[in-house]
Design an enzyme around this catalytic site. Structure first.
Site, PDB file in Angstrom:
ATOM      1  N   CYS A   1      -1.294   5.784   9.971  1.00 12.31           N
ATOM      2  CA  CYS A   1      -0.131   5.083  10.537  1.00 12.31           C
ATOM      3  C   CYS A   1      -0.570   3.792  11.205  1.00 12.31           C
ATOM      4  O   CYS A   1      -1.477   3.779  12.025  1.00 12.31           O
ATOM      5  CB  CYS A   1       0.564   5.940  11.587  1.00 12.31           C
ATOM      6  SG  CYS A   1       1.118   7.534  10.995  1.00 12.31           S
TER       7      CYS A   1
ATOM      8  N   CYS B   1       3.806   8.416   1.064  1.00 13.32           N
ATOM      9  CA  CYS B   1       4.314   7.462   2.046  1.00 13.32           C
ATOM     10  C   CYS B   1       4.449   6.118   1.342  1.00 13.32           C
ATOM     11  O   CYS B   1       3.457   5.560   0.865  1.00 13.32           O
ATOM     12  CB  CYS B   1       3.317   7.386   3.203  1.00 13.32           C
ATOM     13  SG  CYS B   1       3.753   6.167   4.464  1.00 13.32           S
TER      14      CYS B   1
ATOM     15  N   CYS C   1       5.478  -5.709  15.692  1.00 14.62           N
ATOM     16  CA  CYS C   1       5.031  -4.798  16.758  1.00 14.62           C
ATOM     17  C   CYS C   1       3.531  -5.029  16.980  1.00 14.62           C
ATOM     18  O   CYS C   1       2.751  -5.003  16.028  1.00 14.62           O
ATOM     19  CB  CYS C   1       5.316  -3.349  16.372  1.00 14.62           C
ATOM     20  SG  CYS C   1       7.066  -3.078  15.998  1.00 14.62           S
TER      21      CYS C   1
ATOM     22  N   CYS D   1       0.613  -2.604  15.644  1.00 16.29           N
ATOM     23  CA  CYS D   1       0.632  -2.180  14.240  1.00 16.29           C
ATOM     24  C   CYS D   1       0.029  -3.258  13.369  1.00 16.29           C
ATOM     25  O   CYS D   1       0.427  -4.425  13.438  1.00 16.29           O
ATOM     26  CB  CYS D   1       2.078  -1.907  13.816  1.00 16.29           C
ATOM     27  SG  CYS D   1       2.263  -1.504  12.063  1.00 16.29           S
TER      28      CYS D   1
ATOM     29  N   CYS E   1       5.684  -7.126   7.059  1.00 18.17           N
ATOM     30  CA  CYS E   1       6.771  -6.660   7.917  1.00 18.17           C
ATOM     31  C   CYS E   1       7.089  -7.772   8.903  1.00 18.17           C
ATOM     32  O   CYS E   1       6.185  -8.473   9.372  1.00 18.17           O
ATOM     33  CB  CYS E   1       6.344  -5.413   8.681  1.00 18.17           C
ATOM     34  SG  CYS E   1       7.683  -4.654   9.645  1.00 18.17           S
TER      35      CYS E   1
ATOM     36  N   GLU F   1       0.825  -1.194   0.000  1.00 20.74           N
ATOM     37  CA  GLU F   1       0.000   0.000   0.000  1.00 20.74           C
ATOM     38  C   GLU F   1       0.867   1.256   0.000  1.00 20.74           C
ATOM     39  O   GLU F   1       1.967   1.268   0.552  1.00 20.74           O
ATOM     40  CB  GLU F   1      -0.948  -0.024   1.202  1.00 20.74           C
ATOM     41  CG  GLU F   1      -1.901  -1.222   1.105  1.00 20.74           C
ATOM     42  CD  GLU F   1      -2.996  -1.275   2.158  1.00 20.74           C
ATOM     43  OE1 GLU F   1      -4.103  -1.688   1.805  1.00 20.74           O
ATOM     44  OE2 GLU F   1      -2.739  -0.910   3.320  1.00 20.74           O
TER      45      GLU F   1
HETATM   46  N1  SAH Z   1       8.931   0.063  10.221  1.00 21.37           N
HETATM   47  C1  SAH Z   1       9.210   1.474  10.197  1.00 21.37           C
HETATM   48  C2  SAH Z   1       8.434   2.184   9.105  1.00 21.37           C
HETATM   49  C3  SAH Z   1       6.930   2.237   9.352  1.00 21.37           C
HETATM   50  S1  SAH Z   1       6.547   3.823   9.918  1.00 21.37           S
HETATM   51  C4  SAH Z   1       8.897   2.074  11.564  1.00 21.37           C
HETATM   52  O1  SAH Z   1       8.256   1.414  12.360  1.00 21.37           O
HETATM   53  O2  SAH Z   1       9.343   3.179  11.829  1.00 21.37           O
HETATM   54  C5  SAH Z   1       4.950   3.631  10.571  1.00 21.37           C
HETATM   55  C6  SAH Z   1       4.799   4.416  11.855  1.00 21.37           C
HETATM   56  O3  SAH Z   1       3.466   4.228  12.354  1.00 21.37           O
HETATM   57  C7  SAH Z   1       5.732   3.925  12.916  1.00 21.37           C
HETATM   58  O4  SAH Z   1       6.167   4.993  13.698  1.00 21.37           O
HETATM   59  C8  SAH Z   1       4.806   3.012  13.701  1.00 21.37           C
HETATM   60  O5  SAH Z   1       5.280   2.759  14.985  1.00 21.37           O
HETATM   61  C9  SAH Z   1       3.537   3.816  13.695  1.00 21.37           C
HETATM   62  N2  SAH Z   1       2.360   3.017  14.042  1.00 21.37           N
HETATM   63  C10 SAH Z   1       2.224   1.683  13.946  1.00 21.37           C
HETATM   64  N3  SAH Z   1       1.006   1.300  14.369  1.00 21.37           N
HETATM   65  C11 SAH Z   1       0.367   2.430  14.739  1.00 21.37           C
HETATM   66  C12 SAH Z   1      -0.931   2.688  15.257  1.00 21.37           C
HETATM   67  N4  SAH Z   1      -1.789   1.699  15.457  1.00 21.37           N
HETATM   68  N5  SAH Z   1      -1.262   3.967  15.504  1.00 21.37           N
HETATM   69  C13 SAH Z   1      -0.385   4.969  15.272  1.00 21.37           C
HETATM   70  N6  SAH Z   1       0.848   4.791  14.782  1.00 21.37           N
HETATM   71  C14 SAH Z   1       1.226   3.534  14.535  1.00 21.37           C
END
Ligand code: SAH
Length: 332
Positions: A322, A100, A111, A114, A107, A87
């Site tokens: 995000c 973006c 986490c 996410c 991935c 996406e």
């Molecule tokens: N893997 C890299 C690139 C992805 S950036 C990284 O984690 O930095 C995506 C961003 O969205 C990251 O900062 C991640 O922690 C954040 N994110 C993930 N799940 C989220 C959620 N449920 N709500 C808000 N931000 C979230």
């Protein structure tokens, strides 16, 4: 499968052997500056155009495209082949257009808050597939900024992500300060990135500033704990002269207490980092903080001398925000 951005300049020269010398530059610029596909390069003679369109057709196929925020947010779901879905999200603002991009289908970082992490890992994207996402966005709006913040962990796909950064920088002409790479904190990758000579903005997804909580939220923290991460960040800042960004998804009852703000401030201040607070986009088992809580959290950071901004959520209605990129387009 070879897409238009999988070719190096040298590959393109070879493909255009026997053609007038200016053709290679002409096609290269059409691809990178205009984001035109070969079939649309009406400046080329018909037979050449036909040959290029069959040999270097786009590598990504649109399976879904939807709009939100009055059309100022666009999300694409692409099939990268063999069912690998990625996406891409475009966000238009009065003064900038940001795209973006994803660096992996899925991935492996797992986490728990996410959606991408919960879906597991499918495969790395090639640099050409990452660059092509920017091209799709450019076809819609004049892209000024690119953030490597979509699906995947860019520093776990280091070579392809950096090759994409270079191509976007050198050939699409987007300056390093308008490129942001976001990482969970893969320390060897941060060290290498500092020495690339292309000072992109580095964003680190911190989310917790004590190892116990961070181990839970960002499993890779067990391998690269906070002390080691801080050292790599300090080196990045010293080498590139760029200000570091720290991302903090504010999770109700998990990392939104005053103690969390204190720990975050203690981590951020010596690095001179800017903090991006992202109100959590809710996923299974994790909840957004109440509004007053988020405001208090920010006020406390600022009282502790740390600059923080709250990221305005885009695309939540189309699961484009995000942490919501799951690579599973829902039926319209
Ligand atoms: N893997 C890299 C690139 C992805 S950036 C990284 O984690 O930095 C995506 C961003 O969205 C990251 O900062 C991640 O922690 C954040 N994110 C993930 N799940 C989220 C959620 N449920 N709500 C808000 N931000 C979230």
């Amino acid at each position: 499968m070879t897409g238009p951005y999988d070719l190096s300049r040298h590959d393109l020269d070879a493909l255009l052997q026997g053609e007038p010398a200016f053709r290679s530059r002409q096609v290269w610029d059409a691809l990178h500056k205009r984001a035109a596909w070969p079939a649309e390069m009406t400046e080329l003679p018909g037979p050449l155009r036909d040959r290029l369109s069959s040999e270097i057709a786009p590598a990504l196929t649109i399976v879904d495209r939807r709009l939100a925020d009055d059309g100022e947010t666009v999300k694409w779901a692409f099939d990268a082949g063999a069912g690998a879905l990625v996406e891409t999200v475009l966000m238009a603002y009065p003064d900038r257009v940001t795209v973006c991009v994803s660096t992996q289908a899925g991935c492996a970082m797992a986490c728990p808050f996410c959606a991408t992490g919960q879906g597991g890992f499918k495969r790395h994207l090639r640099a050409g597939e990452i660059v092509e996402q920017v091209a799709w966005a450019k076809r819609e709006r004049p892209v000024t900024h690119v953030v490597f913040m979509g699906m995947g962990e860019p520093l776990a796909n280091y070579d392809q992500s950096i090759a994409a950064v270079r191509r976007i920088h050198d050939d699409m002409g987007i300056s390093a300060r308008r490129l942001t790479l976001s990482t969970v904190g893969i320390v060897p990758g941060i060290r290498r990135l500092a020495d690339e000579g292309i000072p992109v903005t580095l964003a680190v997804s911190l989310h917790a500033a004590n190892d116990e909580l961070r181990n839970e939220l960002i499993p890779i923290n067990r391998r690269y704990p906070l002390a080691v991460l801080a050292e790599a960040c300090a080196r990045y800042v010293a080498t590139t002269g760029r200000r570091l960004s720290l991302e903090w998804a504010v999770i109700g009852g998990v990392n939104d207490r005053s103690q969390d703000a204190d720990e975050l401030a203690a981590f951020a201040r010596p690095l001179g980092a800017h903090v991006n607070l992202i109100p959590l986009n809710e996923t299974d088992g994790y909840h957004a903080p109440g509004r007053p809580r988020a405001a208090e959290f920010r006020a406390r950071l600022s009282a502790l001398g740390v600059n923080a901004t709250v990221r305005v959520t885009r695309g939540a209605a189309i699961a484009a925000a995000c942490g919501q990129l799951a690579g599973t387009p829902r039926p319209a």
